[in-house]
Design a protein around this motif. Structure first.
Motif, PDB file in Angstrom:
ATOM      1  N   HIS A  11       0.824  -1.207   0.000  1.00  0.00           N
ATOM      2  CA  HIS A  11       0.000   0.000   0.000  1.00  0.00           C
ATOM      3  C   HIS A  11       0.857   1.256   0.000  1.00  0.00           C
ATOM      4  O   HIS A  11       2.047   1.220   0.296  1.00  0.00           O
ATOM      5  CB  HIS A  11      -0.981   0.028   1.185  1.00  0.00           C
ATOM      6  N   GLU A  58      -3.975   3.757   1.432  1.00  0.00           N
ATOM      7  CA  GLU A  58      -4.332   3.807   2.848  1.00  0.00           C
ATOM      8  C   GLU A  58      -4.431   5.267   3.251  1.00  0.00           C
ATOM      9  O   GLU A  58      -3.459   6.008   3.124  1.00  0.00           O
ATOM     10  CB  GLU A  58      -3.231   3.102   3.674  1.00  0.00           C
ATOM     11  N   HIS A  84       3.860   7.202   3.680  1.00  0.00           N
ATOM     12  CA  HIS A  84       4.804   6.092   3.550  1.00  0.00           C
ATOM     13  C   HIS A  84       4.394   5.137   2.437  1.00  0.00           C
ATOM     14  O   HIS A  84       3.258   5.174   1.962  1.00  0.00           O
ATOM     15  CB  HIS A  84       4.971   5.328   4.874  1.00  0.00           C
ATOM     16  N   GLU A 134       7.600   1.112   5.005  1.00  0.00           N
ATOM     17  CA  GLU A 134       7.042   0.093   5.899  1.00  0.00           C
ATOM     18  C   GLU A 134       7.259  -1.266   5.241  1.00  0.00           C
ATOM     19  O   GLU A 134       7.131  -1.398   4.026  1.00  0.00           O
ATOM     20  CB  GLU A 134       5.534   0.357   6.085  1.00  0.00           C
TER      21      GLU A 134
HETATM   22 CO    CO Z   1       0.945   1.445   6.311  1.00  0.00          CO
END
Ligand code: CO
Length: 141
Positions: A11, A58, A84, A134
């Motif tokens: 994502h 997201e 991110h 991430e």
């Molecule tokens: Co995330």
């Protein structure tokens, strides 16, 4: 199944100052409602996920003034922005160990629990040309 260590972009996360407004905006932009909305207590955020092909957008909204997303929004003068990118990995414990051995600066040396109950960890933006990265491990069923 692929034997790649880094499998795909899971994502891309965007920090938003108003989750309801942002969900309405992206619902009209993408022509569909989010598949999933969840509060991640450990990270003091609410997250809304929209599937886009193989990956997801997201939307991240802070649930507390001491949430890391609150600081980020302040830096962005309250307007939000790209926060991110998340890459799905095979065996997050091994990936973190390898990165640490190579001297890559990690925010999390041990995985923690993120949205969807997945094990996740963040790599420091200093190690990635300024992008918060991430890593997440898919849930095995
Ligand atoms: Co995330």
């Amino acid at each position: 199944m692929s034997s790649e260590k880094f499998k795909k972009v899971d994502h891309v996360a965007i920090a938003v100052p108003d989750l309801e407004e942002a969900v309405a905006l992206y619902t009209s932009l993408l022509g569909k409602a989010p598949e999933h909305i969840e509060e991640v207590a450990e990270q003091k955020v609410r997250a809304a996920f929209f599937g886009v092909g193989e990956t997801n957008l997201e939307l991240l909204w802070p649930t507390s003034p001491d949430s890391p997303i609150s600081n980020f929004l302040e830096q962005k003068k309250g307007r939000g922005g790209l926060h991110h990118i998340c890459i799905e990995v095979e065996n997050i414990d091994e990936r973190l160990k390898e990165l640490k051995e190579r001297g890559v600066q990690l925010i999390d040396e041990q995985p923690k629990i993120g949205a969807h109950g997945k094990r996740i960890a963040f790599v420091h933006p200093k190690a990635t040309n300024g992008v918060l990265l991430e890593l997440s491990e898919p849930i095995k069923d």
